[in-house]
Design an enzyme around this catalytic site. Sequence first.
Site, short mmCIF file in Angstrom:
data_model
loop_
_atom_site.label_atom_id
_atom_site.label_comp_id
_atom_site.label_asym_id
_atom_site.label_seq_id
_atom_site.Cartn_x
_atom_site.Cartn_y
_atom_site.Cartn_z
N SER A 74 1.07 -1.17 -0.05
CA SER A 74 -0.08 -0.11 0.01
C SER A 74 0.80 1.22 0.03
CB SER A 74 -0.87 0.24 1.27
OG SER A 74 -1.44 1.19 1.31
N TYR B 86 -1.23 -0.46 10.45
CA TYR B 86 -1.67 -0.73 8.91
C TYR B 86 -0.44 -0.53 8.09
CZ TYR B 86 -3.56 -1.37 4.25
OH TYR B 86 -4.02 -1.25 2.92
#
Length: 251
Positions: A146, A160
């Site tokens: 990501s 995350y």
Amino acid sequence: MTNDAPVLLVTGGSRGIGASVCRKAAKSGWRVLINYLSNEAAATALKDEINQAGGVAEIVQGDTGNEFGIEAIFRAVDERFGRLDGLCNNAGVVDLGARVDAYGRERLERMFSINVIGKIRCASEAVKRMSTAHGGTGGAIVNLSSMAAVIGGSGQYVDYAASKGAIDTFTVGLAREVAGEGIRVNAVRPGIIETDIHASGGAPDRAWAMAAQIPMQRPGSSDEVADAVVFLLSSQASYVTGAILNISGGR
Ligand code: NAP
């Protein structure tokens, strides 16, 4: 499709980016094993859609966040197909937006079990089946990282972001480890993509709410990520390994 077509396992393939990868890979000639966690209806509908369009797809339930789930997934690979040529290491989760000083151990253990340990364990099971050093014929792995790995996720989900940073490092390390064994390993770094993941983080409108912060002024689609994943899995990327491709509209 012939039954010697290459086999692709997509973890978290029932919805979002994973589902787009399944559709596009099936159209490119892959037989697809769609893993899901809890949404059997979505996985079944996708399987039926692919099979009705002339592709080959099967589904398997399994939680990539624990060994029981990973064992079930790879048992399905072995029993139903008897080979593995590609892994899209996609399953991943966010949590509710929160600062680091609000995190407890339980949140971190869930996040890292699925996003990091699960991806590393799925890759290790894939390598055992693909590596020429283990009697396999090679293959390709694409990890879902990501842009959060680069940006840091401050104020929302630094945990995350850190899990995705681990995936970036893992991608480069594994790529070099198995480059001489017929396996290519790459990653994609999506930016803000319109999927259900934002609702699971408590902000269903997040993708469009952030459009103004994206140089291209819009979120991406799961199909735009899937196109890059299928390319990296394909022989068109035969000299690409250890690469991490940003798919983020410039963000
Ligand atoms: P999503 O729409 O929330 O879909 C998640 C998928 O993963 C579903 O198929 C779900 O299965 C499955 N799943 C969740 N936990 C699982 C587990 N423990 N074991 C097996 N499957 C599991 O997610 P997405 O947005 O497509 O994200 C896919 C990947 O892209 C993730 O790694 C995510 O971190 C990454 N990513 C997404 C974005 C974005 O903006 N969307 C940006 C950057 C990176 P069920 O259907 O059964 O629930």
